[in-house]
Enzyme design. Structure first.
Site, mmCIF file in Angstrom:
data_model
loop_
_atom_site.group_PDB
_atom_site.id
_atom_site.type_symbol
_atom_site.label_atom_id
_atom_site.label_comp_id
_atom_site.label_asym_id
_atom_site.label_seq_id
_atom_site.Cartn_x
_atom_site.Cartn_y
_atom_site.Cartn_z
ATOM 1 N N ARG A 50 1.029 -6.320 6.158
ATOM 2 C CA ARG A 50 2.099 -6.224 5.071
ATOM 3 C C ARG A 50 1.839 -4.690 4.659
ATOM 4 N NH1 ARG A 50 -1.141 -3.455 2.461
ATOM 5 N NH2 ARG A 50 -0.095 -3.680 0.624
ATOM 6 N N GLY A 51 2.831 -4.263 3.718
ATOM 7 C CA GLY A 51 3.222 -2.902 3.649
ATOM 8 C C GLY A 51 4.242 -2.362 4.349
ATOM 9 N N ALA A 52 5.304 -1.977 3.634
ATOM 10 C CA ALA A 52 6.487 -1.559 4.322
ATOM 11 C C ALA A 52 6.594 -1.010 5.724
ATOM 12 C CB ALA A 52 7.522 -1.038 3.652
ATOM 13 N N ARG A 93 10.646 -10.979 6.101
ATOM 14 C CA ARG A 93 10.312 -10.343 4.602
ATOM 15 C C ARG A 93 11.681 -9.675 4.413
ATOM 16 N NH1 ARG A 93 5.163 -9.207 3.001
ATOM 17 N NH2 ARG A 93 6.194 -9.336 1.309
ATOM 18 N N GLN A 202 -3.620 -7.307 -3.947
ATOM 19 C CA GLN A 202 -3.750 -6.319 -3.125
ATOM 20 C C GLN A 202 -4.382 -5.027 -3.459
ATOM 21 O OE1 GLN A 202 -0.726 -7.819 -3.881
ATOM 22 N NE2 GLN A 202 0.583 -7.734 -2.178
ATOM 23 N N ASP A 243 9.145 -0.499 -0.997
ATOM 24 C CA ASP A 243 9.388 -0.913 -0.046
ATOM 25 C C ASP A 243 10.969 -0.653 0.305
ATOM 26 O OD1 ASP A 243 7.399 -3.485 0.881
ATOM 27 O OD2 ASP A 243 7.044 -2.544 -1.237
ATOM 28 N N ASN A 253 9.502 -1.796 -5.411
ATOM 29 C CA ASN A 253 7.885 -1.703 -5.081
ATOM 30 C C ASN A 253 7.366 -3.160 -5.410
ATOM 31 O OD1 ASN A 253 5.415 -0.304 -3.625
ATOM 32 N ND2 ASN A 253 4.938 -0.595 -5.693
ATOM 33 N N LYS A 254 6.003 -3.444 -5.277
ATOM 34 C CA LYS A 254 5.250 -4.469 -5.330
ATOM 35 C C LYS A 254 5.411 -4.896 -7.059
ATOM 36 C CE LYS A 254 3.537 -6.547 -3.355
ATOM 37 N NZ LYS A 254 4.461 -7.885 -2.398
#
Length: 353
Positions: A50-52, A93, A202, A243, A253-254
């Site tokens: 995970r993480g763009a 995603r 996270q 992201d 973003n998150k």
């Protein structure tokens, strides 16, 4: 972890991809082997990776794994089947633009490469490896530009971040956490405050784990504490990842990032976004057009095997991301430098990739 022994969440090794299973950190360090593109799609969807930026690297290798398995020797048939692979990966995603950017780059390479199908497959592997190497170089540049953009005083900074935008979220080093690393190496970091980042934690699990590996002083807080910490004078600047960034600088973003940005503005604290330039989606005029992924509500009502809410009579809403308006962002730190959100448009003609 020292700088000579960095974390790489995606590794190509002996004709397969090795992924650090981020769903098991920090309790267990486990490596998952990926040999088929369907398994890569599942790993992206279930957030093993995970993480763009890391998703982009993983998707590029997923495209190669899919290409490798195509039996067709006719070029057009091969390209047609490769598009099926691409569509499977696109469905994993929806918010992270690096996923789509990497897939598009792999498809463009395939369509533009002459020669046999076997040669085309070899070039696709080289392209995936290039995407990975470029991202690592990009993150180090982001770290240096971010360090230069941070407030000049005090000499030792207290930074706050939300979610994980570190080595685990990229090819290595990190974007937002890359800025933190650069500040730490330069002797300008006093402490990092890491929001725990509900519902998947996270920040508490991954950002804190990365900091512990390098001896970076880190304090985990619930995101509900961020404004309080700012009010107490405990935070000098906020640095987060992204992201997807719209053409006007609005940034996805998150979930929870937006409220941190609002709190930072209320307290006169600069709020920085750190991301590769490939995260900018010039096809979207504003953040209102960014698709927001909604995830399984089990992430809200359960941690591990422990249920947190009543079993009946409760509804859930679980968006994975929110959008921070450009007006709340001091600068977007990319490998090209720290750019004011309103100045992104002038970079459209020189977009990466």
């Amino acid at each position: 972890m020292s700088n000579s022994n960095p974390v790489y969440p995606v590794i190509w090794h002996d004709d397969r991809v090795l992924l650090i299973d981020q769903t098991r950190l920090p309790q267990e360090y486990t490596v998952v082997e990926i040999r088929h593109y369907e398994d890569m799609a599942a790993a992206i969807k279930t957030m093993i990776v995970r993480g763009a930026p890391a998703i982009g690297v993983a998707a590029a290798y997923g495209m190669y794994l899919g290409a490798r398995a195509i039996a067709a020797t006719d070029r057009q048939q091969f390209l047609s089947e490769l598009e099926t692979v691409a569509e499977t990966l696109r469905q994993t995603r929806p918010t992270a633009v690096n996923l789509f950017w990497a897939i598009a780059r792999m498809l463009k390479t395939a369509r533009g490469t002459l020669g046999s199908v076997d040669h085309l497959k070899a070039v696709l592997l080289e392209t995936a490896q290039t995407i990975q190497a470029e991202d690592l170089q990009t993150c180090r540049a982001i770290g240096e530009h971010g360090l230069n953009a941070l407030p000049k005083t005090p000499e030792k900074l207290r930074l706050l971040t939300h979610c994980n935008a570190g080595a685990l979220a990229t090819a290595g080093y990190g974007t937002a956490l890359g800025v933190v690393r650069s500040a730490w190496i330069a002797g300008r970091l006093e402490r990092l405050y890491a929001d725990e980042t509900r519902p998947r934690l996270q920040g508490a699990k991954l950002t804190a784990w990365e900091c512990v590996q390098e001896g970076i002083p880190v304090t985990v807080i619930a995101e509900g504490m961020a404004a309080h910490c700012m009010n107490r004078g405990m935070v000098d600047a906020v640095v987060v990842g992204a992201d997807r960034i719209a053409a006007n600088g609005d940034t996805a973003n998150k979930i929870g990032t937006y409220q941190v940005a609002i709190a930072a503005r209320a307290h006169g604290i600069p709020f920085f976004v750190a991301a590769p330039f490939s995260t900018v989606d010039f096809e979207l005029a504003s953040g209102r057009e960014i698709p927001i992924e909604e995830r399984d509500p089990v992430e809200l009502y359960q941690i591990g095997t422990t249920r947190l809410t009543p079993e009946r009579g409760v509804d859930y809403y679980n968006p994975a991301f929110d959008v921070t308006p450009a007006s709340l962002i001091a600068a977007i730190v990319t490998e090209r430098g720290a750019i004011a959100p309103g100045e992104l448009a002038q970079w459209r003609g020189v977009q990466a990739g």
